[in-house]
Design a protein around this motif. Structure first.
Motif, PDB file in Angstrom:
ATOM      1  N   GLY A  48       6.076  -2.530 -11.541  1.00 38.84           N
ATOM      2  CA  GLY A  48       6.265  -1.947 -10.218  1.00 38.84           C
ATOM      3  C   GLY A  48       5.991  -2.948  -9.117  1.00 38.84           C
ATOM      4  O   GLY A  48       5.357  -3.986  -9.330  1.00 38.84           O
ATOM      5  N   GLY A  49       6.482  -2.623  -7.931  1.00 41.13           N
ATOM      6  CA  GLY A  49       6.268  -3.476  -6.772  1.00 41.13           C
ATOM      7  C   GLY A  49       6.044  -2.651  -5.526  1.00 41.13           C
ATOM      8  O   GLY A  49       6.502  -1.511  -5.418  1.00 41.13           O
ATOM      9  N   THR A  50       5.317  -3.223  -4.573  1.00 38.06           N
ATOM     10  CA  THR A  50       5.008  -2.559  -3.309  1.00 38.06           C
ATOM     11  C   THR A  50       5.415  -3.460  -2.151  1.00 38.06           C
ATOM     12  O   THR A  50       5.153  -4.664  -2.166  1.00 38.06           O
ATOM     13  N   LEU A  51       6.045  -2.881  -1.156  1.00 32.43           N
ATOM     14  CA  LEU A  51       6.313  -3.550   0.115  1.00 32.43           C
ATOM     15  C   LEU A  51       5.446  -2.888   1.164  1.00 32.43           C
ATOM     16  O   LEU A  51       5.471  -1.657   1.304  1.00 32.43           O
ATOM     17  N   LYS A  52       4.661  -3.685   1.894  1.00 34.80           N
ATOM     18  CA  LYS A  52       3.732  -3.071   2.839  1.00 34.80           C
ATOM     19  C   LYS A  52       3.680  -3.787   4.180  1.00 34.80           C
ATOM     20  O   LYS A  52       3.996  -4.981   4.287  1.00 34.80           O
ATOM     21  N   TYR A  53       3.288  -3.019   5.169  1.00 31.93           N
ATOM     22  CA  TYR A  53       3.108  -3.500   6.539  1.00 31.93           C
ATOM     23  C   TYR A  53       1.619  -3.546   6.826  1.00 31.93           C
ATOM     24  O   TYR A  53       0.900  -2.574   6.575  1.00 31.93           O
ATOM     25  N   VAL A  54       1.138  -4.660   7.361  1.00 30.03           N
ATOM     26  CA  VAL A  54      -0.284  -4.872   7.621  1.00 30.03           C
ATOM     27  C   VAL A  54      -0.466  -5.228   9.085  1.00 30.03           C
ATOM     28  O   VAL A  54       0.270  -6.065   9.631  1.00 30.03           O
ATOM     29  N   THR A  55      -1.430  -4.604   9.740  1.00 30.16           N
ATOM     30  CA  THR A  55      -1.703  -4.939  11.136  1.00 30.16           C
ATOM     31  C   THR A  55      -3.202  -4.888  11.413  1.00 30.16           C
ATOM     32  O   THR A  55      -3.933  -4.087  10.804  1.00 30.16           O
ATOM     33  N   GLN A  56      -3.644  -5.735  12.321  1.00 31.35           N
ATOM     34  CA  GLN A  56      -5.024  -5.752  12.791  1.00 31.35           C
ATOM     35  C   GLN A  56      -5.012  -5.765  14.315  1.00 31.35           C
ATOM     36  O   GLN A  56      -4.184  -6.436  14.942  1.00 31.35           O
ATOM     37  N   ARG A  57      -5.951  -5.026  14.915  1.00 34.21           N
ATOM     38  CA  ARG A  57      -6.045  -4.973  16.375  1.00 34.21           C
ATOM     39  C   ARG A  57      -7.507  -5.040  16.792  1.00 34.21           C
ATOM     40  O   ARG A  57      -8.363  -4.391  16.184  1.00 34.21           O
ATOM     41  N   ILE A  58      -7.785  -5.859  17.805  1.00 33.86           N
ATOM     42  CA  ILE A  58      -9.096  -5.882  18.432  1.00 33.86           C
ATOM     43  C   ILE A  58      -8.886  -5.929  19.940  1.00 33.86           C
ATOM     44  O   ILE A  58      -8.266  -6.865  20.469  1.00 33.86           O
ATOM     45  N   TYR A  59      -9.310  -4.882  20.614  1.00 38.33           N
ATOM     46  CA  TYR A  59      -9.119  -4.680  22.055  1.00 38.33           C
ATOM     47  C   TYR A  59      -7.625  -4.734  22.387  1.00 38.33           C
ATOM     48  O   TYR A  59      -6.861  -3.905  21.899  1.00 38.33           O
ATOM     49  N   SER A 112       1.898  -8.306   9.793  1.00 37.43           N
ATOM     50  CA  SER A 112       2.559  -9.073   8.749  1.00 37.43           C
ATOM     51  C   SER A 112       3.226  -8.118   7.764  1.00 37.43           C
ATOM     52  O   SER A 112       2.945  -6.907   7.753  1.00 37.43           O
ATOM     53  N   ILE A 113       4.101  -8.677   6.949  1.00 38.74           N
ATOM     54  CA  ILE A 113       4.740  -7.969   5.846  1.00 38.74           C
ATOM     55  C   ILE A 113       4.298  -8.637   4.543  1.00 38.74           C
ATOM     56  O   ILE A 113       4.257  -9.872   4.458  1.00 38.74           O
ATOM     57  N   ALA A 114       3.963  -7.832   3.535  1.00 42.64           N
ATOM     58  CA  ALA A 114       3.482  -8.394   2.269  1.00 42.64           C
ATOM     59  C   ALA A 114       4.001  -7.567   1.099  1.00 42.64           C
ATOM     60  O   ALA A 114       4.495  -6.442   1.277  1.00 42.64           O
ATOM     61  N   THR A 115       3.872  -8.129  -0.090  1.00 45.36           N
ATOM     62  CA  THR A 115       4.301  -7.444  -1.310  1.00 45.36           C
ATOM     63  C   THR A 115       3.203  -7.519  -2.373  1.00 45.36           C
ATOM     64  O   THR A 115       2.380  -8.443  -2.381  1.00 45.36           O
ATOM     65  N   ASP A 116       3.217  -6.537  -3.265  1.00 43.09           N
ATOM     66  CA  ASP A 116       2.402  -6.527  -4.474  1.00 43.09           C
ATOM     67  C   ASP A 116       3.337  -6.378  -5.666  1.00 43.09           C
ATOM     68  O   ASP A 116       4.421  -5.800  -5.549  1.00 43.09           O
ATOM     69  N   ILE A 117       2.906  -6.869  -6.806  1.00 46.73           N
ATOM     70  CA  ILE A 117       3.652  -6.645  -8.045  1.00 46.73           C
ATOM     71  C   ILE A 117       2.647  -6.422  -9.163  1.00 46.73           C
ATOM     72  O   ILE A 117       1.568  -7.036  -9.170  1.00 46.73           O
ATOM     73  N   ASN A 152      -0.779  -8.854  -1.992  1.00 48.49           N
ATOM     74  CA  ASN A 152      -0.795  -9.419  -0.638  1.00 48.49           C
ATOM     75  C   ASN A 152      -0.086 -10.760  -0.520  1.00 48.49           C
ATOM     76  O   ASN A 152      -0.533 -11.648   0.204  1.00 48.49           O
ATOM     77  N   PHE A 153       1.024 -10.908  -1.220  1.00 47.95           N
ATOM     78  CA  PHE A 153       1.833 -12.110  -1.043  1.00 47.95           C
ATOM     79  C   PHE A 153       2.745 -11.876   0.158  1.00 47.95           C
ATOM     80  O   PHE A 153       3.661 -11.058   0.109  1.00 47.95           O
ATOM     81  N   GLY A 154       2.454 -12.580   1.268  1.00 46.89           N
ATOM     82  CA  GLY A 154       3.227 -12.295   2.477  1.00 46.89           C
ATOM     83  C   GLY A 154       3.074 -13.346   3.554  1.00 46.89           C
ATOM     84  O   GLY A 154       2.592 -14.462   3.318  1.00 46.89           O
ATOM     85  N   LEU A 155       3.476 -12.966   4.763  1.00 48.98           N
ATOM     86  CA  LEU A 155       3.508 -13.871   5.909  1.00 48.98           C
ATOM     87  C   LEU A 155       2.136 -14.011   6.539  1.00 48.98           C
ATOM     88  O   LEU A 155       1.308 -13.088   6.482  1.00 48.98           O
TER      89      LEU A 155
END
Length: 317
Positions: free
Chosen positions: A131-142, A148-153, A172-175
């Motif tokens: 299986g594989g996962t495509l995910k969107y990751v974001t961090q915010r401070i103030y 970023s975009i990342a994948t799992d397998i 978490n293989f991504g940008l």
């Protein structure tokens, strides 16, 4: 600790174990396919499930921060399954102070980490799944934010006859991620000692881009049948992160009549700081009307960092 590459990545929250049951087992979950939270550790596991599943977990993290983790799986047929999950780490808010307002300015800052993933998994044979996962990751401070975009397998081998599983995943293989926001733009005076120059030139503070934390997980689990009422599962994972030393995680689950479970976990980071954590928890299968519900609770001692607790609800439908 430079040899272990500590603090050399962004989005470190992607390495936090998710799911009450998984936390109770020390985060050793790469080879487990028992509930929807396994999508976070190994997307190849979700096609082995016999029913659609949904899980909702609340984790009381450090310093009054909280994590919400939601995951679900949906079987298309006996071979193919879809899954998705959301994890949100809320650090809370704090009043802003400055040199002239030591007791507070009346405004507040906050911080938040968020990830959402969608997975596809299918059975290669009656023993192997991928299986594989495509995910969107974001961090915010103030007012600053990075995404970023990342994948799992992941791969899973499951032997129903011997009650033995093996799992393998890369996460978490991504940008790379880099903070951007309006507070990075500041007015400067290039020559403050000189008169007649422009004192309001707008400059942008440069931020660096940082990679996501890669995780290589290799896990095994084995269930031992004691008698018709009791079985014991042992699980262990060897985890290689890109931004820390290797992690060895172990867990034991005692299952009684398929209705109540006691769980114990141990996780040790192989560095010079004695980073070892113990966890324990329980799970109970109940009924909400005619709907079966599993309730999981976990307590974990993080030594100098303090204690955390987690409560989860899981449904089959």
């Amino acid at each position: 600790y430079c040899q272990d590459k500590v603090a050399t990545s962004a989005a470190n929250f992607l390495g936090i174990p998710m799911g009450s049951k998984a936390i109770a087992l020390g985060g050793s979950y790469c080879s487990i396919d028992s509930d929807a939270s396994s999508i976070y550790y190994n997307p190849g596991s979700i096609s082995r499930k016999s029913k659609n599943q949904f899980t909702l977990n609340n984790i009381d993290w450090f310093l009054d921060s909280k994590i919400i983790f939601i995951a679900g799986t949906f079987k298309i047929n006996n071979t193919l399954s879809l899954g998705s999950y959301i994890t949100n780490l809320d650090y809370g808010k704090e009043e802003i102070t400055d040199f002239d307002n030591q007791d507070g300015t009346g405004t507040y800052w906050s911080a938040n980490d968020f990830a959402a993933g969608a997975a596809l998994s299918f059975n290669l044979t009656n023993r192997f799944s991928i299986g594989g996962t495509l995910k969107y990751v974001t961090q915010r401070i103030y007012n600053e934010k990075s995404s970023s975009i990342a994948t799992d397998i992941g791969l899973l081998f499951s032997s129903d006859i011997n009650k033995f599983n093996m799992g393998f995943s890369i996460s978490n293989f991504g940008l790379n991620m880099m903070l951007e926001g309006k507070d990075l733009y500041q007015k400067i005076d290039l020559a403050p000692e000189s008169g007649g120059n422009n004192e309001t030139i707008v400059a942008k503070i440069k931020t660096e881009d940082w990679p996501l934390p890669l995780f290589l997980r290799i896990g095994m689990s084995k269930t031992f049948i004691v008698n018709q009422s009791i079985d014991v599962m042992y699980t262990n994972d060897f985890i290689i992160p890109s931004d820390d030393a290797e992690i060895f995680a172990n867990g034991v689950e005692l299952n009684i009549n398929k209705m109540f479970a006691l769980r114990f976990g141990y996780s040790s980071t192989l560095n010079d700081y004695d980073d070892e954590y113990f966890s324990m928890g329980f799970g109970a299968n109940l009924f909400l009307g005619k709907t079966p519900v599993r309730v999981d609770y976990t307590f974990q001692d993080k030594n100098l960092l303090g204690q955390i607790s987690s409560l989860g609800l899981s449904f089959n439908y």
